[in-house]
Design a protein around this motif. Structure first.
Motif, PDB file in Angstrom:
ATOM      1  N   PRO A   5     -83.503 107.882  84.544  1.00 48.61           N
ATOM      2  CA  PRO A   5     -83.905 106.721  84.694  1.00 48.61           C
ATOM      3  C   PRO A   5     -84.677 106.406  85.798  1.00 48.61           C
ATOM      4  N   PRO A   6     -85.579 106.519  86.719  1.00 52.01           N
ATOM      5  CA  PRO A   6     -85.778 105.921  87.827  1.00 52.01           C
ATOM      6  C   PRO A   6     -85.794 104.061  87.762  1.00 52.01           C
ATOM      7  N   TYR A   7     -84.171 104.078  87.725  1.00 46.76           N
ATOM      8  CA  TYR A   7     -84.053 102.175  87.450  1.00 46.76           C
ATOM      9  C   TYR A   7     -84.118 101.774  89.370  1.00 46.76           C
ATOM     10  N   GLU A   8     -84.779 102.466  90.202  1.00 42.88           N
ATOM     11  CA  GLU A   8     -85.330 101.985  91.598  1.00 42.88           C
ATOM     12  C   GLU A   8     -86.544 101.362  91.530  1.00 42.88           C
ATOM     13  N   ALA A   9     -87.417 101.986  90.444  1.00 47.31           N
ATOM     14  CA  ALA A   9     -88.599 101.761  90.155  1.00 47.31           C
ATOM     15  C   ALA A   9     -88.767  99.834  89.903  1.00 47.31           C
ATOM     16  N   LEU A  10     -87.402  99.422  89.434  1.00 44.56           N
ATOM     17  CA  LEU A  10     -87.251  98.237  89.393  1.00 44.56           C
ATOM     18  C   LEU A  10     -87.592  96.905  90.071  1.00 44.56           C
ATOM     19  N   PHE A  25     -88.106  98.276  81.424  1.00 43.17           N
ATOM     20  CA  PHE A  25     -89.650  99.779  81.674  1.00 43.17           C
ATOM     21  C   PHE A  25     -90.725  98.923  80.707  1.00 43.17           C
ATOM     22  N   ASN A  26     -90.103  98.033  80.048  1.00 49.09           N
ATOM     23  CA  ASN A  26     -90.897  97.270  79.058  1.00 49.09           C
ATOM     24  C   ASN A  26     -92.042  96.805  79.987  1.00 49.09           C
ATOM     25  N   ARG A  27     -93.575  97.164  79.462  1.00 48.81           N
ATOM     26  CA  ARG A  27     -94.621  96.530  79.909  1.00 48.81           C
ATOM     27  C   ARG A  27     -95.778  95.719  78.733  1.00 48.81           C
ATOM     28  N   ALA A  28     -96.442  95.160  79.277  1.00 48.96           N
ATOM     29  CA  ALA A  28     -97.575  94.746  78.296  1.00 48.96           C
ATOM     30  C   ALA A  28     -98.445  95.798  78.825  1.00 48.96           C
ATOM     31  N   TYR A  29     -99.973  95.795  78.136  1.00 44.83           N
ATOM     32  CA  TYR A  29    -101.066  96.737  78.318  1.00 44.83           C
ATOM     33  C   TYR A  29    -101.396  97.082  79.331  1.00 44.83           C
ATOM     34  N   ASN A  30    -101.520  96.268  79.939  1.00 42.99           N
ATOM     35  CA  ASN A  30    -102.515  95.576  81.223  1.00 42.99           C
ATOM     36  C   ASN A  30    -100.748  95.529  82.575  1.00 42.99           C
ATOM     37  N   GLU A  36     -87.832  89.457  82.317  1.00 39.96           N
ATOM     38  CA  GLU A  36     -87.187  89.533  84.120  1.00 39.96           C
ATOM     39  C   GLU A  36     -86.477  90.427  84.496  1.00 39.96           C
ATOM     40  N   ASN A  37     -86.721  90.996  85.413  1.00 40.94           N
ATOM     41  CA  ASN A  37     -85.589  91.859  86.261  1.00 40.94           C
ATOM     42  C   ASN A  37     -84.819  92.776  84.908  1.00 40.94           C
ATOM     43  N   GLY A  38     -85.618  93.224  84.539  1.00 37.63           N
ATOM     44  CA  GLY A  38     -84.550  94.299  83.785  1.00 37.63           C
ATOM     45  C   GLY A  38     -83.813  93.629  82.956  1.00 37.63           C
ATOM     46  N   THR A  39     -83.404  92.091  82.757  1.00 38.58           N
ATOM     47  CA  THR A  39     -82.942  91.141  81.911  1.00 38.58           C
ATOM     48  C   THR A  39     -83.174  91.071  79.933  1.00 38.58           C
ATOM     49  N   ALA A  40     -82.345  90.239  79.622  1.00 36.39           N
ATOM     50  CA  ALA A  40     -83.540  90.504  78.310  1.00 36.39           C
ATOM     51  C   ALA A  40     -83.735  89.438  77.953  1.00 36.39           C
ATOM     52  N   ASN A  41     -84.190  88.102  78.969  1.00 33.75           N
ATOM     53  CA  ASN A  41     -84.935  86.959  79.234  1.00 33.75           C
ATOM     54  C   ASN A  41     -86.691  87.341  79.584  1.00 33.75           C
ATOM     55  N   TYR A  42     -86.961  87.167  78.348  1.00 32.94           N
ATOM     56  CA  TYR A  42     -88.788  87.366  78.704  1.00 32.94           C
ATOM     57  C   TYR A  42     -88.876  86.762  79.767  1.00 32.94           C
ATOM     58  N   THR A  43     -90.676  87.767  80.426  1.00 32.20           N
ATOM     59  CA  THR A  43     -91.235  86.950  81.727  1.00 32.20           C
ATOM     60  C   THR A  43     -92.111  85.639  81.088  1.00 32.20           C
ATOM     61  N   TYR A  45     -94.968  83.616  80.472  1.00 33.86           N
ATOM     62  CA  TYR A  45     -96.264  83.422  81.525  1.00 33.86           C
ATOM     63  C   TYR A  45     -96.838  81.703  80.200  1.00 33.86           C
ATOM     64  N   ASP A  46     -97.940  81.749  81.453  1.00 33.20           N
ATOM     65  CA  ASP A  46     -99.209  80.415  80.744  1.00 33.20           C
ATOM     66  C   ASP A  46     -99.327  80.770  79.177  1.00 33.20           C
ATOM     67  N   ILE A  47     -99.551  79.672  78.553  1.00 31.79           N
ATOM     68  CA  ILE A  47     -99.870  80.258  77.350  1.00 31.79           C
ATOM     69  C   ILE A  47    -101.178  80.916  77.064  1.00 31.79           C
ATOM     70  N   GLU A  48    -102.085  79.993  77.767  1.00 36.31           N
ATOM     71  CA  GLU A  48    -103.496  80.929  77.158  1.00 36.31           C
ATOM     72  C   GLU A  48    -102.847  82.698  78.215  1.00 36.31           C
ATOM     73  N   THR A  49    -102.572  82.885  79.238  1.00 31.78           N
ATOM     74  CA  THR A  49    -102.116  84.850  80.017  1.00 31.78           C
ATOM     75  C   THR A  49    -101.338  84.999  78.194  1.00 31.78           C
ATOM     76  N   PHE A  50     -99.967  84.642  77.822  1.00 24.59           N
ATOM     77  CA  PHE A  50     -99.345  84.747  76.764  1.00 24.59           C
ATOM     78  C   PHE A  50     -99.967  85.189  75.595  1.00 24.59           C
ATOM     79  N   LYS A  51    -101.304  84.181  74.982  1.00 30.97           N
ATOM     80  CA  LYS A  51    -101.703  84.884  74.521  1.00 30.97           C
ATOM     81  C   LYS A  51    -102.826  86.302  74.626  1.00 30.97           C
ATOM     82  N   LYS A  52    -103.555  86.371  75.177  1.00 28.34           N
ATOM     83  CA  LYS A  52    -103.906  87.820  75.771  1.00 28.34           C
ATOM     84  C   LYS A  52    -103.505  88.358  76.094  1.00 28.34           C
ATOM     85  N   LEU A  53    -101.752  88.432  76.599  1.00 23.99           N
ATOM     86  CA  LEU A  53    -101.236  89.702  76.725  1.00 23.99           C
ATOM     87  C   LEU A  53    -100.512  89.689  74.959  1.00 23.99           C
ATOM     88  N   LEU A  54    -100.253  88.869  74.237  1.00 19.93           N
ATOM     89  CA  LEU A  54     -99.936  88.875  72.428  1.00 19.93           C
ATOM     90  C   LEU A  54    -101.770  90.185  72.104  1.00 19.93           C
TER      91      LEU A  54
END
Length: 161
Positions: A5-10, A25-30, A36-43, A45-54
């Protein structure tokens, strides 16, 4: 998939986890990053952004599954515990992706995996009830509990609140 995989893209600061090297490489619909940075820590987001993404992620997933399966799952028990309104958002998203008349059943945390160590079982159950009632208000047909029988049932005991 390419052989490597193209890890440099991260990005140059990305952490590549040996046991889950593709996590970054996991991305939301948008295209927004899930971790965060390929770690197991979720990025975070503020609650409204998070609700929209979910909502959008679940809606798109439900729409794709509607022609090939009857059941799909998301693992959001910690998010539901932090923001009980997300149980309703989830029902709304599923119904937006499939026929609104299709029955929707949500599983809830029957073992208290999302319960912090400083939270009482009684307080956890109050939040759990809020999640369940919210899902039903938003049109869930019913609820189910996910349980691991190797764990204690302490969060199921205080239902007499």
């Amino acid at each position: 998939m390419p052989p490597l995989p193209p890890y440099e893209a991260l990005g140059k600061d990305a952490v590549i986890l040996n046991d889950r090297p593709l996590l970054g490489f996991n991305r939301a619909y948008n295209g927004l990053p899930v971790y965060e940075n390929g770690t197991a820590n979720y990025t975070e987001y503020d609650i409204e952004t998070f609700k929209k993404l979910l909502f959008e992620n679940i809606k798109h997933t439900a729409a794709e599954y509607k022609g090939c399966g009857d059941v799909f799952g998301i693992n959001a028990f910690i998010d539901f515990n932090s923001y009980p309104v997300l149980a309703g958002t989830t029902v709304d998203a599923i119904k937006a992706g499939i026929d609104p008349e299709t029955p929707v059943w949500l599983f809830f945390d029957g073992n208290g995996y999302a319960k912090s160590s400083n939270m009482s079982a009684e307080d956890f159950v109050k939040i759990l009830k809020c999640q369940m009632y919210t899902s039903v208000i938003h049109g869930a047909t019913g609820i189910l509990f996910w349980n691991d029988r190797s764990n204690t049932p302490e969060v199921l005991i205080p239902w007499n609140l």
